[in-house]
Design an enzyme around this catalytic site. Structure first.
Site, short mmCIF file in Angstrom:
data_model
loop_
_atom_site.label_atom_id
_atom_site.label_comp_id
_atom_site.label_asym_id
_atom_site.label_seq_id
_atom_site.Cartn_x
_atom_site.Cartn_y
_atom_site.Cartn_z
N GLU A 144 17.41 -4.05 23.89
CA GLU A 144 16.28 -3.11 23.98
C GLU A 144 15.17 -3.58 24.93
O GLU A 144 13.99 -3.62 24.57
CB GLU A 144 15.71 -2.86 22.57
CG GLU A 144 16.74 -2.29 21.63
CD GLU A 144 16.25 -2.14 20.19
OE1 GLU A 144 15.07 -2.45 19.92
OE2 GLU A 144 17.04 -1.72 19.34
N ASN A 186 22.49 -4.39 25.21
CA ASN A 186 22.52 -3.41 24.12
C ASN A 186 21.20 -2.65 24.06
O ASN A 186 20.13 -3.27 24.12
CB ASN A 186 22.76 -4.15 22.79
CG ASN A 186 23.07 -3.23 21.64
OD1 ASN A 186 23.99 -2.43 21.69
ND2 ASN A 186 22.29 -3.36 20.56
N HIS A 223 22.21 5.91 18.11
CA HIS A 223 21.53 6.45 16.93
C HIS A 223 21.15 7.89 17.25
O HIS A 223 20.14 8.15 17.91
CB HIS A 223 20.27 5.63 16.61
CG HIS A 223 20.54 4.21 16.24
ND1 HIS A 223 21.20 3.84 15.09
CD2 HIS A 223 20.20 3.04 16.86
CE1 HIS A 223 21.28 2.53 15.00
NE2 HIS A 223 20.68 2.02 16.07
N GLU A 252 26.02 0.76 17.28
CA GLU A 252 25.19 0.98 16.08
C GLU A 252 25.20 2.45 15.68
O GLU A 252 24.18 3.02 15.31
CB GLU A 252 23.75 0.50 16.33
CG GLU A 252 23.64 -0.96 16.74
CD GLU A 252 22.20 -1.42 16.95
OE1 GLU A 252 21.28 -0.79 16.38
OE2 GLU A 252 21.99 -2.40 17.69
N ASP A 254 25.09 5.93 14.18
CA ASP A 254 24.81 6.76 13.00
C ASP A 254 24.31 8.11 13.49
O ASP A 254 23.74 8.21 14.58
CB ASP A 254 23.84 6.11 12.00
CG ASP A 254 22.60 5.50 12.64
OD1 ASP A 254 22.06 6.07 13.61
OD2 ASP A 254 22.17 4.43 12.17
#
Length: 465
Positions: A144, A186, A223, A252, A254
């Site tokens: 990030e 990432n 996400h 990650e 979701d």
């Protein structure tokens, strides 16, 4: 949603109907993983689902900076090791998350700046990566680092203020600490190809590749929610990064609301790009999600039941074509048929590559021994270019220098566990290019097997039964 799941179930080919996510992903050479919390390893429902369904594990928080170095130069791997050990004891690989990040820094690091912070980052990467050296499939080296919005710039952070080259330094440090692990950048909100943040990361990766900065993969957190919704250009994003010569991993995943259609689309987008290695969902059940159970973002509900989204993902994985992998060039006597075991016989000695005393201990150096049919001489060449023995141990290069031992080690997917079967009968390490070699041109029982510069001698030539 139930109707969608049922409709997809009917389309599953009869010859490709794995019953779990991990097994279904493996059919195309990929993985399907989840994030695990050490504090939930005592929850039998949680561990039962995780063990059954997933084959790649990421520590949710336990390998982050504040967890692993709570005090400067005092490392603590207790909970990280709990997750790692649970994973490997259950036959799973592990992604490392994360080495350099503006968030979840311990207080001592938050208070630092300038050259002292830069050196602390380097020391932290070395300390963590060396602890897990040879054991981690891929590291999220930097997490990030780019700003949200339309600037296309870097995030303002204490690490960024040490100099714009800090990301490059982190990757070079990680590569030196563990040459076998894949190194990933990432980030979130880099899923939509049209967004400035996505383009900024793409440009960084392109620059790194052009200058030889060691980067192996890009992690798309994915996400998805109303502010960052799934877009049909997601496949373009994956394929565009892959075209730069890096792997892509969905790290990650979701989806708020748990749409079965969206989960299927994400899965199919990964499956459409050969360099998309696999998918990790960020949690097991809805109740385990960092977003809160009420957002219903995962594949299992809070009671541990499979949701429609689970069925849609499983069906997509089962419908995938095999992922093409490089086919080694070999002589007729060395036929690398994935999934079949056999002996590896030395041309010079006529003896076989053997695990001494049928040991299963990591680090055991292999040797030459009279050929027999016991399991300690049965090697399976896999589609991932591994040479497996006992099903879960891999032939492993202990280093990259002449004379390092060829040993067995728990399989982790690193390049030091990948081998090329060459047309001249030699077996070369993907990591180093060195050849499997009977030490000192020995031919007797007990001659140790090492790695050495390839020279074409018969002590470096092998046949497989």
């Amino acid at each position: 949603m139930g109707v969608v799941g049922a409709a997809m179930m009917a389309s599953v080919p009869a010859d490709a109907a794995a019953s779990t996510l991990g097994a279904a992903a493996q059919q195309s050479g990929r993985y399907f993983g989840t994030a695990i919390s050490a504090g939930k390893l005592g929850d039998s429902q949680y561990t039962t689902i995780a063990n059954r369904e997933f084959d790649m594990i990421t520590a949710e928080n336990e390998m982050k900076i504040n967890a692993t170095e709570p005090n400067q130069n005092q490392f603590n791997f207790t909970n990280g090791d709990r997750i790692y050990n649970w994973a490997v004891q259950n036959g799973k690989r592990v992604r490392g998350h994360t080495l350099a990040w503006h968030s979840q820094q311990p207080g001592w690091m938050e208070a630092m700046s300038g050259s002292a912070l830069r050196q602390a980052m380097i020391n932290h990467i070395n300390g963590v990566v060396n602890h897990y050296k040879g054991k981690i499939y891929a590291w999220d080296v930097v997490n990030e680092a780019f700003a949200d919005g339309n600037s296309g710039g870097r995030r303002d952070s204490n690490l960024q203020r040490t100099g714009n080259d800090w990301i490059e330094v982190a990757f070079r440090t990680a590569r030196a600490a563990d040459p076998a692990a894949k190194l990933c950048y990432n980030d979130y909100n880099i899923d939509n190809w049209s967004w400035a943040k996505t383009q900024a990361v793409y440009n960084m990766v392109r620059d790194f590749k052009s200058r030889g900065v060691p980067i192996d993969c890009v992690g798309l957190q994915s996400h998805f929610n109303s502010q960052s919704a799934y877009n049909s250009n997601y496949r373009t994003t994956i394929s565009s990064f892959a075209a730069l010569g890096v792997d892509v991993q969905i790290t990650e995943l979701d989806i708020q609301g748990g749409s079965a259609q969206t989960y299927a689309a994400v899965t199919n987008d990964c499956l459409a790009v050969p360099r998309c290695n696999g998918i990790t969902v960020w949690g097991v059940r809805d109740s385990d999600s960092w977003l809160g159970a009420n957002t219903t973002p995962l594949l299992f509900d809070s009671s541990g039941n499979k949701k429609a989204a689970y069925n849609s993902v499983l069906n997509a994985l089962n419908s995938a074509s095999p992922n093409p992998t490089p086919t080694p060039t070999v002589t007729p006597t060395v036929t690398p048929t994935p999934g079949t075991g056999g002996q590896i016989r030395g041309v010079a000695s006529g003896r076989c590559v053997d695990v001494p005393n049928s040991s299963t201990t990591d680090g055991t150096q292999v040797q030459l021994w009279d050929c027999h049919t016991n399991p300690n001489q049965q090697w399976t060449y896999t589609s991932a270019q591994e040479l497996r023995v006992y099903g879960n141990k891999c032939l492993d290069a202990a280093g990259t220098a002449n004379g390092v031992k060829a040993q067995i080690y728990a399989c982790h997917g690193g390049n030091n566990q990948k081998w090329r079967l060459n047309s001249d009968g030699s077996i070369a390490s993907v990591q180093s290019g060195l050849c499997l070699d009977a030490a000192n041109t020995g031919t007797a029982n007990g001659t140790l097997i090492q790695l050495y510069s390839c020279h074409g001698g018969n002590n470096q030539k092998w046949t497989r039964s």
